[in-house]
Scaffold this motif. Structure first.
Motif, PDB file in Angstrom:
ATOM      1  N   MET A  13      30.280 -12.297   3.084  1.00  0.00           N
ATOM      2  CA  MET A  13      28.818 -12.376   2.975  1.00  0.00           C
ATOM      3  C   MET A  13      28.353 -13.828   2.997  1.00  0.00           C
ATOM      4  SD  MET A  13      27.887  -9.340   0.287  1.00  0.00           S
ATOM      5  CE  MET A  13      26.172  -9.782   0.286  1.00  0.00           C
ATOM      6  N   ARG A  14      29.092 -14.707   2.325  1.00  0.00           N
ATOM      7  CA  ARG A  14      28.728 -16.126   2.332  1.00  0.00           C
ATOM      8  C   ARG A  14      28.826 -16.714   3.738  1.00  0.00           C
ATOM      9  NH1 ARG A  14      31.266 -16.325  -2.736  1.00  0.00           N
ATOM     10  NH2 ARG A  14      33.244 -16.874  -1.784  1.00  0.00           N
ATOM     11  N   GLN A  70      25.752 -15.701   5.989  1.00  0.00           N
ATOM     12  CA  GLN A  70      24.419 -16.236   5.682  1.00  0.00           C
ATOM     13  C   GLN A  70      24.230 -17.571   6.394  1.00  0.00           C
ATOM     14  OE1 GLN A  70      24.212 -16.433   1.440  1.00  0.00           O
ATOM     15  NE2 GLN A  70      23.859 -14.252   1.203  1.00  0.00           N
ATOM     16  N   ARG A  84      34.348  -2.522   2.501  1.00  0.00           N
ATOM     17  CA  ARG A  84      33.234  -1.959   1.729  1.00  0.00           C
ATOM     18  C   ARG A  84      33.375  -0.438   1.618  1.00  0.00           C
ATOM     19  NH1 ARG A  84      29.610  -3.907   4.688  1.00  0.00           N
ATOM     20  NH2 ARG A  84      29.612  -5.916   3.666  1.00  0.00           N
ATOM     21  N   ARG A 115      36.928  -7.128  -3.222  1.00  0.00           N
ATOM     22  CA  ARG A 115      35.587  -7.586  -3.594  1.00  0.00           C
ATOM     23  C   ARG A 115      35.425  -9.080  -3.315  1.00  0.00           C
ATOM     24  NH1 ARG A 115      36.270  -3.858  -8.461  1.00  0.00           N
ATOM     25  NH2 ARG A 115      35.069  -2.030  -7.856  1.00  0.00           N
ATOM     26  N   ARG A 116      36.468  -9.851  -3.589  1.00  0.00           N
ATOM     27  CA  ARG A 116      36.414 -11.287  -3.308  1.00  0.00           C
ATOM     28  C   ARG A 116      36.283 -11.529  -1.802  1.00  0.00           C
ATOM     29  NH1 ARG A 116      41.086 -13.104  -5.374  1.00  0.00           N
ATOM     30  NH2 ARG A 116      42.087 -13.227  -3.344  1.00  0.00           N
ATOM     31  N   GLN A 117      37.040 -10.789  -1.001  1.00  0.00           N
ATOM     32  CA  GLN A 117      36.956 -10.929   0.450  1.00  0.00           C
ATOM     33  C   GLN A 117      35.576 -10.537   0.956  1.00  0.00           C
ATOM     34  OE1 GLN A 117      40.248  -8.702   2.076  1.00  0.00           O
ATOM     35  NE2 GLN A 117      41.749 -10.230   1.443  1.00  0.00           N
ATOM     36  N   LEU A 118      34.986  -9.508   0.369  1.00  0.00           N
ATOM     37  CA  LEU A 118      33.631  -9.101   0.760  1.00  0.00           C
ATOM     38  C   LEU A 118      32.622 -10.192   0.431  1.00  0.00           C
ATOM     39  CD1 LEU A 118      33.635  -5.356  -0.308  1.00  0.00           C
ATOM     40  CD2 LEU A 118      33.321  -6.244   2.011  1.00  0.00           C
ATOM     41  N   ALA A 119      32.748 -10.786  -0.750  1.00  0.00           N
ATOM     42  CA  ALA A 119      31.836 -11.862  -1.145  1.00  0.00           C
ATOM     43  C   ALA A 119      31.973 -13.056  -0.205  1.00  0.00           C
ATOM     44  CB  ALA A 119      32.113 -12.277  -2.588  1.00  0.00           C
ATOM     45  N   GLU A 120      33.192 -13.402   0.148  1.00  0.00           N
ATOM     46  CA  GLU A 120      33.416 -14.513   1.080  1.00  0.00           C
ATOM     47  C   GLU A 120      32.826 -14.207   2.447  1.00  0.00           C
ATOM     48  OE1 GLU A 120      37.631 -15.193   1.032  1.00  0.00           O
ATOM     49  OE2 GLU A 120      37.599 -15.903  -1.038  1.00  0.00           O
ATOM     50  N   SER A 171      39.938  -6.047  -6.778  1.00  0.00           N
ATOM     51  CA  SER A 171      39.502  -7.412  -7.035  1.00  0.00           C
ATOM     52  C   SER A 171      39.596  -8.268  -5.770  1.00  0.00           C
ATOM     53  CB  SER A 171      40.349  -8.018  -8.159  1.00  0.00           C
ATOM     54  OG  SER A 171      40.000  -9.352  -8.372  1.00  0.00           O
TER      55      SER A 171
END
Length: 74
Positions: free
Chosen positions: A66-67, A70, A10, A59-64, A56
């Protein structure tokens, strides 16, 4: 596959975006050098060779990440 800690990713993504904006407004040599440093680091961490691809992947690794953080919904 080993990935960087989400906070590191990040920070690098945010730093890269800031430096790109700064470079577009003021083409200073120091800003360009800093962007090159961040680009190199992002490329190494993501295993890529180009900045856009590195961003890219990051960002994909960050989204993963975060998932995964949760809690499951009930």
């Amino acid at each position: 596959m080993i990935t960087a800690h989400p906070s590191v990713l990040r920070e690098l993504v945010e730093r890269c975006e800031t430096l790109r904006r700064r470079l577009a407004a003021d083409s200073g040599a120091e800003t360009a050098r800093q962007l090159e440093d961040v680009t190199y680091t992002l490329c190494v961490i993501t295993g890529t060779r180009q900045l856009d691809t590195a961003l890219s992947v990051a960002r994909r690794q960050l989204a993963e990440a975060m998932r995964r953080e949760q809690p499951p919904r009930r």
